[in-house]
Each structure stands twice: as structure tokens, then as C-alpha cells.
Design a protein around this motif. Structure first.
Motif, short mmCIF file in Angstrom:
data_model
loop_
_atom_site.label_atom_id
_atom_site.label_comp_id
_atom_site.label_asym_id
_atom_site.label_seq_id
_atom_site.Cartn_x
_atom_site.Cartn_y
_atom_site.Cartn_z
N SER A 71 0.85 -1.19 0.00
CA SER A 71 0.00 0.00 0.00
C SER A 71 0.88 1.23 0.00
O SER A 71 2.10 1.15 0.21
CB SER A 71 -0.92 0.00 1.22
OG SER A 71 -0.17 0.04 2.42
N ARG A 72 0.27 2.37 -0.23
CA ARG A 72 1.04 3.59 -0.24
C ARG A 72 0.25 4.73 0.40
O ARG A 72 -0.98 4.76 0.31
CB ARG A 72 1.47 3.97 -1.66
CG ARG A 72 0.37 4.29 -2.63
CD ARG A 72 0.90 4.36 -4.06
NE ARG A 72 1.97 5.35 -4.19
CZ ARG A 72 2.91 5.32 -5.14
NH1 ARG A 72 2.91 4.35 -6.03
NH2 ARG A 72 3.81 6.27 -5.21
N ASP A 73 0.98 5.62 1.02
CA ASP A 73 0.41 6.84 1.58
C ASP A 73 1.17 7.99 0.94
O ASP A 73 2.25 8.37 1.41
CB ASP A 73 0.54 6.85 3.10
CG ASP A 73 -0.16 8.03 3.74
OD1 ASP A 73 -0.40 9.04 3.05
OD2 ASP A 73 -0.48 7.96 4.94
N ASN A 74 0.66 8.51 -0.14
CA ASN A 74 1.38 9.55 -0.87
C ASN A 74 1.53 10.83 -0.05
O ASN A 74 2.49 11.57 -0.23
CB ASN A 74 0.70 9.84 -2.20
CG ASN A 74 0.90 8.72 -3.22
OD1 ASN A 74 1.84 7.94 -3.11
ND2 ASN A 74 0.01 8.63 -4.20
N ALA A 75 0.61 11.07 0.86
CA ALA A 75 0.74 12.25 1.72
C ALA A 75 1.96 12.15 2.62
O ALA A 75 2.57 13.17 2.97
CB ALA A 75 -0.52 12.42 2.55
N LYS A 76 2.32 10.92 2.99
CA LYS A 76 3.49 10.69 3.83
C LYS A 76 4.71 10.33 3.00
O LYS A 76 5.77 10.05 3.57
CB LYS A 76 3.21 9.59 4.86
CG LYS A 76 2.14 9.97 5.87
CD LYS A 76 1.97 8.88 6.92
CE LYS A 76 0.94 9.30 7.96
NZ LYS A 76 0.72 8.24 8.99
N ASN A 77 4.53 10.28 1.68
CA ASN A 77 5.65 9.94 0.78
C ASN A 77 6.25 8.59 1.15
O ASN A 77 7.49 8.40 1.10
CB ASN A 77 6.72 11.03 0.82
CG ASN A 77 7.24 11.39 -0.56
OD1 ASN A 77 6.57 11.19 -1.57
ND2 ASN A 77 8.45 11.93 -0.62
N THR A 78 5.40 7.63 1.48
CA THR A 78 5.85 6.34 2.00
C THR A 78 5.00 5.22 1.40
O THR A 78 3.80 5.38 1.17
CB THR A 78 5.75 6.31 3.53
OG1 THR A 78 6.55 7.37 4.08
CG2 THR A 78 6.25 4.98 4.09
N VAL A 79 5.67 4.10 1.16
CA VAL A 79 5.02 2.88 0.71
C VAL A 79 5.24 1.81 1.77
O VAL A 79 6.32 1.75 2.38
CB VAL A 79 5.59 2.43 -0.65
CG1 VAL A 79 5.06 1.07 -1.05
CG2 VAL A 79 5.27 3.46 -1.72
N TYR A 80 4.22 0.97 1.99
CA TYR A 80 4.29 -0.04 3.04
C TYR A 80 4.11 -1.43 2.44
O TYR A 80 3.24 -1.65 1.60
CB TYR A 80 3.19 0.20 4.07
CG TYR A 80 3.23 1.57 4.69
CD1 TYR A 80 2.39 2.58 4.24
CD2 TYR A 80 4.11 1.86 5.72
CE1 TYR A 80 2.42 3.85 4.81
CE2 TYR A 80 4.16 3.12 6.29
CZ TYR A 80 3.30 4.11 5.83
OH TYR A 80 3.35 5.36 6.38
N LEU A 81 4.90 -2.37 2.94
CA LEU A 81 4.74 -3.77 2.58
C LEU A 81 4.41 -4.54 3.86
O LEU A 81 5.29 -4.76 4.69
CB LEU A 81 6.00 -4.34 1.92
CG LEU A 81 5.91 -5.77 1.44
CD1 LEU A 81 4.87 -5.91 0.31
CD2 LEU A 81 7.28 -6.28 0.96
N GLN A 82 3.15 -4.89 4.01
CA GLN A 82 2.71 -5.69 5.16
C GLN A 82 2.93 -7.15 4.84
O GLN A 82 2.40 -7.65 3.83
CB GLN A 82 1.24 -5.42 5.46
CG GLN A 82 0.69 -6.24 6.60
CD GLN A 82 1.29 -5.85 7.95
OE1 GLN A 82 1.46 -4.68 8.25
NE2 GLN A 82 1.62 -6.85 8.76
N MET A 83 3.70 -7.82 5.67
CA MET A 83 4.04 -9.22 5.42
C MET A 83 3.51 -10.05 6.58
O MET A 83 3.95 -9.89 7.72
CB MET A 83 5.55 -9.38 5.30
CG MET A 83 6.17 -8.46 4.25
SD MET A 83 7.90 -8.81 3.93
CE MET A 83 8.60 -8.50 5.53
N ASN A 84 2.57 -10.92 6.28
CA ASN A 84 1.97 -11.81 7.28
C ASN A 84 2.30 -13.26 6.97
O ASN A 84 2.73 -13.59 5.86
CB ASN A 84 0.45 -11.63 7.29
CG ASN A 84 0.02 -10.22 7.66
OD1 ASN A 84 0.69 -9.53 8.43
ND2 ASN A 84 -1.09 -9.78 7.12
N SER A 85 2.09 -14.11 7.93
CA SER A 85 2.33 -15.55 7.77
C SER A 85 3.70 -15.81 7.16
O SER A 85 3.84 -16.59 6.21
CB SER A 85 1.23 -16.17 6.90
OG SER A 85 -0.05 -15.95 7.45
N LEU A 86 4.69 -15.17 7.71
CA LEU A 86 6.03 -15.25 7.14
C LEU A 86 6.59 -16.66 7.25
O LEU A 86 6.32 -17.40 8.21
CB LEU A 86 6.95 -14.25 7.83
CG LEU A 86 6.76 -12.81 7.34
CD1 LEU A 86 7.34 -11.82 8.35
CD2 LEU A 86 7.41 -12.63 5.98
#
Length: 135
Positions: A71-86
Motif C-alpha cells: 500500500s502507499r500513503d502519498n501524503a506521507k511519501n511512503t510505501v508499506y509492505l505488510q508481510m503476514n504468515s512469514l
């Protein structure tokens, strides 16, 4: 100074979760599609996931589908990679990267871009964050 900085890596047990962040400085991330790649020492770099500029389309490596969410939050200039069940096989250094041509490549090739990501050239790379999945 233009740069991408990844964070959020660490040691986690199998089945656990981590959220990686990719923060941009010196430029606006909302002008770019973003790619996440990973590399294990001695192995080729592989594409994990990518997201279009608007965040409206995401694509994933088959082995992480249903477990990872980009996902991304362009207002925060940041992209997130949520990793579950690693899983132990997710252990790698994870990098975010972008290139001015990536959005166009994604539009043309869609899901097939994932298989191409490791061979593409990128304008900007982060230094990576290590994810270790082990009991």
C-alpha cells in the motif's frame, strides 16, 4: 538529496508479521510506481510486489499472494509492505526501488511485470532492510 530508505526489517518467527516501510526524500513518490524486490546472498534478485502511482493496482509474486499487502500513503511519501504468515523462505534483504518508466511497464505487462522486476533498471534504490524468518 534524493533517496529511498527502507525500514521495518528484523527477526521474526515463522507465522509472524512485519511491516516494511519505504520512505522517499528529495522527490515525490506519488509521481512513481514502486517496486519491492528481495535478494538472498548467492541468489538472483527477485521481484516481490509493485504498486502503481495511484495505488489502484498491486501485483505480487505468486509465493507471497494472500500473505503480503502493498500500500502507499502519498501524503506521507511512503510505501508499506505488510508481510503476514512469514515463512523461512521469505528470509532476504528487501529493497524498494522505482523508475520513471515503471508505471508504463506495469500498464503494458500487468502481472507479468513481477517476473521482469529483477532484470529492470531503476532510477532509485534503497539500501535494503534484512528480514530473517527463523525459530
Amino acid at each position: 538529496d534524493v533517496q529511498l530508505v527502507e525500514s521495518g526489517g528484523g527477526l521474526v518467527q515463522p507465522g509472524g508479521s512485519l511491516r516494511l516501510s519505504c520512505a522517499a526524500s528529495g522527490f515525490s513518490l506519488d509521481d512513481y510506481a514502486i517496486a519491492w524486490l528481495r535478494q538472498v546472498p548467492g541468489k538472483e534478485r527477485e521481484g516481490v510486489s509493485m504498486i502503481t502511482k495511484s495505488g489502484g493496482n498491486t501485483f505480487y509474486l505468486d509465493s507471497v499472494k494472500g500473505r503480503f499487502t502493498l500500500s502507499r500513503d502519498n501524503a506521507k511519501n511512503t510505501v508499506y509492505l505488510q508481510m503476514n504468515s512469514l515463512k523461512p523462505e521469505d528470509t532476504a534483504v528487501y529493497y524498494c526501488a522505482t523508475d520513471r518508466t515503471l508505471e508504463g511497464i506495469i500498464r503494458e505487462f500487468g502481472q507479468r511485470t513481477v517476473g521482469m522486476m529483477g532484470q529492470l533498471d531503476y532510477d532509485y534504490w534503497g539500501k535494503g532492510t534484512l528480514v530473517t524468518v527463523s525459530s
